[in-house]
Design a protein around this motif. Sequence first.
Motif, short mmCIF file in Angstrom:
data_model
loop_
_atom_site.label_atom_id
_atom_site.label_comp_id
_atom_site.label_asym_id
_atom_site.label_seq_id
_atom_site.Cartn_x
_atom_site.Cartn_y
_atom_site.Cartn_z
N GLU A 1 -63.27 -53.00 39.02
CA GLU A 1 -62.46 -53.64 37.99
C GLU A 1 -63.25 -54.74 37.31
N LYS A 2 -63.23 -54.72 35.99
CA LYS A 2 -63.98 -55.70 35.22
C LYS A 2 -63.11 -56.92 34.95
N VAL A 3 -63.74 -58.08 34.98
CA VAL A 3 -63.03 -59.31 34.64
C VAL A 3 -62.71 -59.31 33.15
N CYS A 4 -63.69 -58.92 32.34
CA CYS A 4 -63.52 -58.83 30.89
C CYS A 4 -63.57 -57.36 30.47
N GLN A 5 -62.59 -56.93 29.72
CA GLN A 5 -62.47 -55.51 29.40
C GLN A 5 -63.18 -55.11 28.12
N PHE A 6 -63.27 -56.01 27.15
CA PHE A 6 -63.73 -55.63 25.81
C PHE A 6 -65.16 -56.05 25.49
N ILE A 7 -65.73 -56.98 26.25
CA ILE A 7 -67.07 -57.44 25.94
C ILE A 7 -68.07 -56.80 26.89
N ASP A 8 -69.28 -56.65 26.38
CA ASP A 8 -70.34 -55.95 27.12
C ASP A 8 -71.66 -56.39 26.51
N ALA B 1 -70.35 -57.65 18.51
CA ALA B 1 -70.14 -58.45 19.73
C ALA B 1 -69.05 -59.50 19.48
N ILE B 2 -69.09 -60.15 18.31
CA ILE B 2 -68.09 -61.17 17.99
C ILE B 2 -66.71 -60.53 17.83
N SER B 3 -66.67 -59.36 17.20
CA SER B 3 -65.41 -58.65 17.03
C SER B 3 -64.80 -58.30 18.39
N GLN B 4 -65.64 -57.87 19.34
CA GLN B 4 -65.16 -57.55 20.68
C GLN B 4 -64.70 -58.81 21.42
N ALA B 5 -65.40 -59.93 21.18
CA ALA B 5 -64.99 -61.20 21.80
C ALA B 5 -63.61 -61.62 21.30
N GLU B 6 -63.34 -61.38 20.03
CA GLU B 6 -62.01 -61.68 19.47
C GLU B 6 -60.93 -60.87 20.19
N LYS B 7 -61.23 -59.59 20.46
CA LYS B 7 -60.27 -58.75 21.19
C LYS B 7 -60.07 -59.26 22.62
N GLU B 8 -61.17 -59.70 23.23
CA GLU B 8 -61.07 -60.20 24.60
C GLU B 8 -60.23 -61.47 24.65
N ILE B 9 -60.39 -62.33 23.65
CA ILE B 9 -59.63 -63.57 23.61
C ILE B 9 -58.15 -63.28 23.32
N ALA B 10 -57.89 -62.29 22.47
CA ALA B 10 -56.50 -61.90 22.22
C ALA B 10 -55.86 -61.40 23.51
#
Length: 552
Positions: free
Chosen positions: A335-342, A352-361
């Motif tokens: 299980e990953k702590v963060c699902q959208f960033i890699d 990468a920034i777009s994925q970070a926005e999803k992770e923060i959401a």
Amino acid sequence: MLAFFTSSAQVDLLDIVALCAGLGVFLMGMKLMSDSMEKFANNKLRNLLNSVTNNKLKGVGVGAAVTAIIQSSSATTVMTVGLVNAGVLTLVQSVPIIMGANIGTTITAQIAALQSFDVTTYLELLTVIGAFMALLGRRERTKTIGVILAGLGLLFVGLDIMSGAMADMKDSPFFSETIQTITNPFLLVLIGLVFTGIIQSSSAVTGILVSMAASGIVIGGGGNAVLYVILGTNIGTCVTALLSSIGANTNGKRAAVVHLLFNVIGTIVFMILLLCWPSFYDVTLAVWFENVPATQIAMFHTFFNVVTTLLLLPFSNVLVKLSKIIVKSKKTDKEKVCQFIDDRFLEMPSIAISQAEKEIASAIGVAKSALDIAVDAFVGKNNDRLAEVEQLRGKLLKSSAGITKFLVKVSSEQISYSDEKTLSALHHILTDIDRLAELAENIRRYSQVSQERGLEFSQSVMGEISEMHSKLGDQFAAVLTSVENWNGDLLPQIEERENQIDECKKALLDSHIKRLNDGECKIESSSVFINLVGNLERVGDHLAKIARSVAQ
């Protein structure tokens, strides 16, 4: 020993140095151009990837377009592996994108083939034009365009240096005889594979082959020989994605295997074609593009990838099944702590920034869940789920640390000024999310204390708290929409809700004081009530701060 390098019968050391220098200039030009193109078209890249659906032709178009912009099929494929690993794309959706990436990468070879025409010298002038734009331009957009032009000019400068070195090497009987004696098709494929694996760029190896052709150097005695090398480059370009898939989950590994299968199957098909048709090069490419050997090579590179895509696109589901056979399912992926960033997204900072926005959401959603559980426990006088609040807060702390670490990595890449502003806003939002988690934890404690001490609150009080909580739910929804779309248009609406929550707090406290004066409430419950209402109001404040960070 010196005679080995200086004798006319051998390759001059200076020619080898010039060849390496030309390759370095070529690679640097590609790097400058691709990085700046990515910065210039960051919003378009985000929109392209967000538009991916189950439409296979659209997926091919997205893969080709993204790769044409960033000039690297390896980068596109690595990023696709990351998207599959993050669960943003399904494995089936990734297949057409990978195929399109192989088509998009042929643009570099087509650009390199222009050296066969008289315009090359003029195209080299783009280097100085772009340099002056980058150095003297005042606007970031102008500077970025300048770097793109300078990178494009450097491509032709590098190709010119390589062509000059190879023209001298052509006169060496040792070099010419060595190149011409390698005629085994499988060995030629292996040479293309190994060199591409080392350089990790099929475009660079194809550029070298184009320069050799432009200099009149014939590989393997002519005919189909050079085409076998190109087939090898297509397999060699898979090395980057395969290495990147190490550490990915099962589907991420399968996406990399699909890329390998695509190129291996295509190579096998074309190997059979070329072996059964030894004169293929002479009666097709040499006739259609007469006297321009560089264009012949570039066109075959494009032809291979387009035809292979047309052949395999209808069987994309078969490729997925084969990848599942090769990469077996694990009982449980960690299980990953963060699902959208890699870290694979660092190949394209804007993505990468777009994925970070999803992770923060997603993190905001977790904070809301923690708050909902805590408030519901207080209102419903049921502490059965309070342990979940602590678990969610622990999850938020881990994800916040992971996101912060990722944002620091992104900031070390070459990014635009607008992306720098976005990164700064994301850091501020993370701070507000941490505060939201703390407030949920505070309310959890108030609920626990209330139950342990047997504190009583009237139904009207519970109703007012529930109403305030409902207003916060509306504010959460609006803030999530703002972050997910990274759009500040909802800020006035969110600030209006913040004002309503402030008024709600004031009304609750006024009513509480009146009840105290009337003897309807016990003094011992007053502290819990006042602190709980104050914490709910602060939730609204932090949500408004998040919306302001988006709108800045």
